[in-house]
Scaffold this motif. Sequence first.
Motif, PDB file in Angstrom:
ATOM      1  N   LEU A   1       0.836  -1.218   0.000  1.00  0.00           N
ATOM      2  CA  LEU A   1       0.000   0.000   0.000  1.00  0.00           C
ATOM      3  C   LEU A   1       0.858   1.251   0.000  1.00  0.00           C
TER       4      LEU A   1
ATOM      5  N   ARG B   1       1.946   1.937  -3.455  1.00  0.00           N
ATOM      6  CA  ARG B   1       0.863   2.366  -4.340  1.00  0.00           C
ATOM      7  C   ARG B   1       0.313   3.752  -3.996  1.00  0.00           C
ATOM      8  N   LEU B   2       0.294   4.085  -2.691  1.00  0.00           N
ATOM      9  CA  LEU B   2      -0.451   5.279  -2.263  1.00  0.00           C
ATOM     10  C   LEU B   2       0.393   6.378  -1.662  1.00  0.00           C
TER      11      LEU B   2
ATOM     12  N   GLU C   1      -6.403   0.303  -3.204  1.00  0.00           N
ATOM     13  CA  GLU C   1      -5.881   1.444  -3.976  1.00  0.00           C
ATOM     14  C   GLU C   1      -6.980   1.994  -4.882  1.00  0.00           C
TER      15      GLU C   1
ATOM     16  N   LYS D   1      -8.646   5.739  -4.769  1.00  0.00           N
ATOM     17  CA  LYS D   1      -8.562   6.635  -5.933  1.00  0.00           C
ATOM     18  C   LYS D   1      -9.947   7.006  -6.470  1.00  0.00           C
TER      19      LYS D   1
END
Length: 252
Positions: free
Chosen positions: A27, A30-31, A245, A249
Amino acid sequence: MARRSFVAGNWKMNKTPEEARALALDLRTRLNSYAKCDVAVCPTNLCITTVVEALRGSSIAVGAQNVFWEKSGAYTGEISAPMVVASGCQYAIIGHSERRQYFGETDATVNKRIKAALTARLKVIACVGETKEERLSNVTQQVVKRQVAAALDGLTAGDMALITIAYEPVWAIGTGLNATPQQAQEVHAFIRDLVRAKFGAAVADAVRIQYGGSVKADNAKDLLSQPDIDGALVGGASLAAKDFEAIVKAAK
Ligand code: PEP
């Protein structure tokens, strides 16, 4: 008023420390540079320190799934709000329906836990929501009103800066049956009205109300685009980094 979206993952009783670390690191990749929304994950108590370590310096916060109302003492199996804070958590989920359903949590104990969390300066995700029987009996508003009133009993307008309310219809949790965006919006607007009646317009406009109940990558956008839905509390879909994710988003 524009409220910043807030998406939290409730990992429930899932993941060993090693698995939790791997998910947190995934995570993070990804974030980490994603700044449009507040994000938190809530691992088991066993994994809190591992996940805090894995996410240190990132934009993803960590929360506990519950806290007890005493600070310390002979309360086997419990952990306290100051302990959670000392372990690096910023949030605690309180009053999740699984706690109410399986572990004897009541409106009164939810209120005690919330107050203890606030005293420790934890941010609280306070959960409310009706069962299937209650919805079918047309008492959703009565139930949600009772739960919100009990959860917020004795709190001040200042305390509300630390409160997020999660509307989680019990019939939608872990069932794949999410509320329609319209059903959810209706209850969210009702909850905001309850907050307005108790604390005034400024608090009501600022408080974030998350929706929870089978939020997935493919239904998140419709739910999260409703005017009074300010984010999501995500169970099952928070256990896979790619799915979580996508939900983050989709937040406005
Ligand atoms: C939850 O437990 O808070 C939840 C919403 O679970 P799920 O997303 O799996 O329905």
